[in-house]
Motif scaffolding. Structure first.
Motif, PDB file in Angstrom:
ATOM      1  N   UNK A   6      19.563 -69.099 -21.949  1.00  0.00           N
ATOM      2  CA  UNK A   6      19.000 -70.451 -22.002  1.00  0.00           C
ATOM      3  C   UNK A   6      20.054 -71.439 -22.489  1.00  0.00           C
ATOM      4  N   UNK A   7      20.721 -71.083 -23.569  1.00  0.00           N
ATOM      5  CA  UNK A   7      21.723 -71.962 -24.157  1.00  0.00           C
ATOM      6  C   UNK A   7      22.941 -72.094 -23.236  1.00  0.00           C
ATOM      7  N   UNK A   8      23.369 -70.986 -22.645  1.00  0.00           N
ATOM      8  CA  UNK A   8      24.506 -71.023 -21.730  1.00  0.00           C
ATOM      9  C   UNK A   8      24.193 -71.864 -20.501  1.00  0.00           C
ATOM     10  N   UNK A   9      22.973 -71.743 -19.979  1.00  0.00           N
ATOM     11  CA  UNK A   9      22.562 -72.519 -18.816  1.00  0.00           C
ATOM     12  C   UNK A   9      22.547 -74.008 -19.146  1.00  0.00           C
ATOM     13  N   UNK A  10      22.029 -74.363 -20.309  1.00  0.00           N
ATOM     14  CA  UNK A  10      22.019 -75.766 -20.722  1.00  0.00           C
ATOM     15  C   UNK A  10      23.434 -76.297 -20.904  1.00  0.00           C
ATOM     16  N   UNK A  11      24.337 -75.444 -21.357  1.00  0.00           N
ATOM     17  CA  UNK A  11      25.737 -75.846 -21.506  1.00  0.00           C
ATOM     18  C   UNK A  11      26.369 -76.113 -20.145  1.00  0.00           C
ATOM     19  N   UNK A  12      26.097 -75.248 -19.162  1.00  0.00           N
ATOM     20  CA  UNK A  12      26.623 -75.444 -17.816  1.00  0.00           C
ATOM     21  C   UNK A  12      26.037 -76.715 -17.200  1.00  0.00           C
ATOM     22  N   UNK A  13      24.782 -77.011 -17.474  1.00  0.00           N
ATOM     23  CA  UNK A  13      24.179 -78.247 -16.979  1.00  0.00           C
ATOM     24  C   UNK A  13      24.868 -79.461 -17.602  1.00  0.00           C
ATOM     25  N   UNK A  14      25.297 -79.338 -18.850  1.00  0.00           N
ATOM     26  CA  UNK A  14      26.058 -80.417 -19.487  1.00  0.00           C
ATOM     27  C   UNK A  14      27.401 -80.602 -18.776  1.00  0.00           C
ATOM     28  N   UNK A  15      28.033 -79.488 -18.380  1.00  0.00           N
ATOM     29  CA  UNK A  15      29.277 -79.565 -17.617  1.00  0.00           C
ATOM     30  C   UNK A  15      29.062 -80.286 -16.295  1.00  0.00           C
ATOM     31  N   UNK A  16      27.964 -79.972 -15.612  1.00  0.00           N
ATOM     32  CA  UNK A  16      27.645 -80.628 -14.344  1.00  0.00           C
ATOM     33  C   UNK A  16      27.474 -82.128 -14.534  1.00  0.00           C
ATOM     34  N   UNK A  42      31.066 -72.190  -4.208  1.00  0.00           N
ATOM     35  CA  UNK A  42      31.716 -71.060  -4.873  1.00  0.00           C
ATOM     36  C   UNK A  42      31.702 -71.249  -6.383  1.00  0.00           C
ATOM     37  N   UNK A  43      31.990 -72.473  -6.833  1.00  0.00           N
ATOM     38  CA  UNK A  43      31.966 -72.766  -8.271  1.00  0.00           C
ATOM     39  C   UNK A  43      30.573 -72.561  -8.845  1.00  0.00           C
ATOM     40  N   UNK A  44      29.566 -72.978  -8.112  1.00  0.00           N
ATOM     41  CA  UNK A  44      28.181 -72.817  -8.574  1.00  0.00           C
ATOM     42  C   UNK A  44      27.842 -71.339  -8.727  1.00  0.00           C
ATOM     43  N   UNK A  45      28.255 -70.515  -7.748  1.00  0.00           N
ATOM     44  CA  UNK A  45      28.000 -69.073  -7.830  1.00  0.00           C
ATOM     45  C   UNK A  45      28.702 -68.469  -9.055  1.00  0.00           C
ATOM     46  N   UNK A  46      29.944 -68.895  -9.277  1.00  0.00           N
ATOM     47  CA  UNK A  46      30.693 -68.387 -10.425  1.00  0.00           C
ATOM     48  C   UNK A  46      30.020 -68.784 -11.742  1.00  0.00           C
ATOM     49  N   UNK A  47      29.523 -70.014 -11.809  1.00  0.00           N
ATOM     50  CA  UNK A  47      28.853 -70.477 -13.029  1.00  0.00           C
ATOM     51  C   UNK A  47      27.536 -69.734 -13.245  1.00  0.00           C
ATOM     52  N   UNK A  48      26.818 -69.450 -12.165  1.00  0.00           N
ATOM     53  CA  UNK A  48      25.573 -68.689 -12.295  1.00  0.00           C
ATOM     54  C   UNK A  48      25.847 -67.275 -12.806  1.00  0.00           C
ATOM     55  N   UNK A  49      26.914 -66.667 -12.298  1.00  0.00           N
ATOM     56  CA  UNK A  49      27.306 -65.338 -12.794  1.00  0.00           C
ATOM     57  C   UNK A  49      27.680 -65.407 -14.265  1.00  0.00           C
ATOM     58  N   UNK A  50      28.423 -66.458 -14.619  1.00  0.00           N
ATOM     59  CA  UNK A  50      28.821 -66.655 -16.017  1.00  0.00           C
ATOM     60  C   UNK A  50      27.604 -66.819 -16.918  1.00  0.00           C
TER      61      UNK A  50
END
Length: 261
Positions: free
Chosen positions: A108-118, A136-144
């Protein structure tokens, strides 16, 4: 004294209520579970079916809803089970509960952090947004988003289980890593320092990035009315969700560490 080789069952002693109160809690918890599942599934279906929503921000929002389903499915049933009167749980089921709850929270926290990056890229680097936030970047971020919590949780649990346990009573409604570390680990200080250290590095790294991102976003929006609208429509709801999650996490951590001494 018991150790991990002899402990196969734990007793959950977090609820000491009459059957009437248990029934009331059970009903409201079940309704909360159903509502959570329905709302998350609705958002997932809407995002999948609406092609106009196939943008990075909404893809990450969809992933947030998937994680919500994962967390609620892992938490609510194990929360409801003790309300039926059975308060025994095996070591393997306890470890599985800990893994699901921890990975849900960290994801949850990691996903919110990636949304902040977006949002940072969309507002502070708009000219580079399309070239950086590719599929490709989106797929990599989802894996992360999923890999980091799973790896961190798996490492913490493996370290925790290397040390003997000196008790079988958990003063909670469900298994929790802090309950095992603080209450049951024979070598509490060693385990606690190792696990706390790993989460300290992980948590502070993400918080530092979040602060950096939102300082940049707020500064950019301060000088542009166009971005102020974007901030109010996309960043503000995300920021509220993020602050709410962090506050709840801090209070839960404080209660776990200091509330049952």
């Amino acid at each position: 004294m018991d150790n991990i080789s002899s402990i196969v069952l734990f007793t959950l002693t977090g609820l000491d209520e009459s059957w009437t109160n248990r029934l009331i809690i059970f009903v409201f918890t079940l309704l909360g579970f159903i509502l959570t599942v329905v709302l998350n599934l609705t958002l997932i279906v809407i995002i999948i079916l609406q092609r106009s929503l196939h943008e990075p921000m909404y893809i990450f929002l969809c992933n947030l809803c998937i994680n919500g389903l994962y967390g609620s499915t892992g938490l609510y049933p194990v929360f409801l089970y003790p309300l039926t009167g059975s308060n025994m749980i095996s070591l393997s089921d306890c470890v599985l509960q800990i893994f699901v709850i921890m990975t849900y929270s960290l994801c949850e926290f990691t996903n919110l952090t990636v949304m902040a990056l977006d949002r940072y890229m969309a507002i502070c680097r708009p000219l580079h947004y399309q070239t950086v936030m590719t599929r490709v970047t989106i797929y990599k971020l989802l894996i992360f988003i999923w890999l980091l919590p799973c790896a961190t949780t798996g490492l913490s649990i493996s370290i925790m289980l290397r040390y003997p346990l000196c008790g079988s009573h958990i003063d909670r409604l469900f298994c929790q890593n802090w309950a095992l570390i603080e209450r049951l680990a024979c070598q509490e200080d060693i385990v606690k320092h190792i696990v706390n250290g790993s989460f300290f590095v992980w948590f502070n790294s993400l918080v530092a990035f979040l602060i950096f991102s939102y300082v940049k976003i707020i500064v950019a929006c301060w000088h542009s009315k166009k971005y102020q609208h974007t901030f109010m429509s996309t960043c503000l709801p995300h920021l509220i969700a993020l602050v709410n999650f962090i506050i709840l996490t801090i209070f839960d951590g404080m209660d776990s560490l200091f509330g049952h001494r």
